[in-house]
Design a protein around this motif. Structure first.
Motif, PDB file in Angstrom:
ATOM      1  N   LEU A   1     -30.884  -2.969  26.074  1.00 22.55           N
ATOM      2  CA  LEU A   1     -31.890  -3.975  25.763  1.00 22.55           C
ATOM      3  C   LEU A   1     -31.887  -4.990  26.906  1.00 22.55           C
ATOM      4  O   LEU A   1     -30.825  -5.462  27.310  1.00 22.55           O
ATOM      5  CB  LEU A   1     -31.550  -4.674  24.442  1.00 22.55           C
ATOM      6  N   THR A   2     -33.066  -5.306  27.438  1.00 17.11           N
ATOM      7  CA  THR A   2     -33.188  -6.313  28.490  1.00 17.11           C
ATOM      8  C   THR A   2     -34.243  -7.322  28.060  1.00 17.11           C
ATOM      9  O   THR A   2     -35.339  -6.944  27.651  1.00 17.11           O
ATOM     10  CB  THR A   2     -33.602  -5.672  29.831  1.00 17.11           C
TER      11      THR A   2
ATOM     12  N   GLY B   1     -36.921 -17.500  33.312  1.00 20.60           N
ATOM     13  CA  GLY B   1     -36.535 -16.531  34.333  1.00 20.60           C
ATOM     14  C   GLY B   1     -35.157 -15.918  34.185  1.00 20.60           C
ATOM     15  O   GLY B   1     -34.765 -15.085  34.992  1.00 20.60           O
ATOM     16  N   LYS B   2     -34.400 -16.305  33.165  1.00 20.15           N
ATOM     17  CA  LYS B   2     -33.088 -15.688  32.929  1.00 20.15           C
ATOM     18  C   LYS B   2     -33.269 -14.257  32.448  1.00 20.15           C
ATOM     19  O   LYS B   2     -34.182 -13.961  31.681  1.00 20.15           O
ATOM     20  CB  LYS B   2     -32.341 -16.443  31.838  1.00 20.15           C
ATOM     21  N   VAL B   3     -32.396 -13.368  32.885  1.00 20.57           N
ATOM     22  CA  VAL B   3     -32.439 -11.980  32.435  1.00 20.57           C
ATOM     23  C   VAL B   3     -31.158 -11.706  31.654  1.00 20.57           C
ATOM     24  O   VAL B   3     -30.052 -11.829  32.175  1.00 20.57           O
ATOM     25  CB  VAL B   3     -32.561 -11.003  33.631  1.00 20.57           C
ATOM     26  N   LEU B   4     -31.318 -11.362  30.376  1.00 22.82           N
ATOM     27  CA  LEU B   4     -30.198 -11.042  29.507  1.00 22.82           C
ATOM     28  C   LEU B   4     -30.243  -9.557  29.190  1.00 22.82           C
ATOM     29  O   LEU B   4     -31.317  -8.987  29.005  1.00 22.82           O
ATOM     30  CB  LEU B   4     -30.273 -11.854  28.208  1.00 22.82           C
ATOM     31  N   SER B   5     -29.080  -8.913  29.120  1.00 27.24           N
ATOM     32  CA  SER B   5     -29.061  -7.492  28.790  1.00 27.24           C
ATOM     33  C   SER B   5     -27.911  -7.191  27.838  1.00 27.24           C
ATOM     34  O   SER B   5     -26.945  -7.946  27.748  1.00 27.24           O
ATOM     35  CB  SER B   5     -28.925  -6.645  30.054  1.00 27.24           C
ATOM     36  N   ALA B   6     -28.051  -6.071  27.148  1.00 26.93           N
ATOM     37  CA  ALA B   6     -27.010  -5.609  26.230  1.00 26.93           C
ATOM     38  C   ALA B   6     -27.013  -4.090  26.238  1.00 26.93           C
ATOM     39  O   ALA B   6     -28.070  -3.461  26.236  1.00 26.93           O
ATOM     40  CB  ALA B   6     -27.260  -6.122  24.825  1.00 26.93           C
ATOM     41  N   ASP B   7     -25.837  -3.503  26.270  1.00 27.04           N
ATOM     42  CA  ASP B   7     -25.693  -2.051  26.159  1.00 27.04           C
ATOM     43  C   ASP B   7     -25.469  -1.692  24.698  1.00 27.04           C
ATOM     44  O   ASP B   7     -24.697  -2.354  24.002  1.00 27.04           O
ATOM     45  CB  ASP B   7     -24.513  -1.561  27.005  1.00 27.04           C
TER      46      ASP B   7
ATOM     47  N   ASP C   1     -25.574 -12.231  30.823  1.00 27.01           N
ATOM     48  CA  ASP C   1     -26.521 -12.833  31.760  1.00 27.01           C
ATOM     49  C   ASP C   1     -26.421 -12.055  33.059  1.00 27.01           C
ATOM     50  O   ASP C   1     -25.440 -12.154  33.786  1.00 27.01           O
ATOM     51  CB  ASP C   1     -26.176 -14.300  31.973  1.00 27.01           C
ATOM     52  N   GLU C   2     -27.423 -11.215  33.350  1.00 25.69           N
ATOM     53  CA  GLU C   2     -27.363 -10.329  34.528  1.00 25.69           C
ATOM     54  C   GLU C   2     -27.353 -11.103  35.836  1.00 25.69           C
ATOM     55  O   GLU C   2     -26.764 -10.659  36.809  1.00 25.69           O
ATOM     56  CB  GLU C   2     -28.535  -9.349  34.522  1.00 25.69           C
TER      57      GLU C   2
END
Length: 66
Positions: free
Chosen positions: A24-25, A31-37, A60-61
Motif C-alpha cells: 500500500l502506498t 507530498g509525504k509518501v507512506l508505504s506498508a507491506d 515514511d519512504e
C-alpha cells in the motif's frame, strides 16, 4: 502475522469484504509518501459510501531512503 479485518468485523455484525494487498502506498497532500507491506484491508459501506479500513505498519519512504 496478518490480521483478517473482514473476519473481525463480521464477528461484530459488520458486513465487510477483505482486500488482499501486497503493498500500500499513500501520497499525502503535503507530498509525504507512506508505504506498508502486506497491509490488512477491509471494505465496507457506511451511509452509502465505501469505507476502507486499513491496519498496517506505515513507513515514511522519504526518510527511510536517506
Amino acid at each position: 502475522m496478518k490480521i483478517d479485518l473482514a473476519s473481525l468485523l463480521a464477528d461484530k455484525g459488520v458486513n465487510a469484504e477483505g482486500i488482499d494487498a501486497k503493498k500500500l502506498t499513500i501520497e499525502t497532500s503535503d507530498g509525504k509518501v507512506l508505504s506498508a507491506d502486506s497491509p490488512s484491508i477491509a471494505k465496507t459501506r457506511f451511509f452509502g459510501m465505501d469505507v476502507l479500513l486499513i491496519l498496517a505498519d506505515l513507513k515514511d519512504e522519504q526518510t527511510s531512503n536517506e
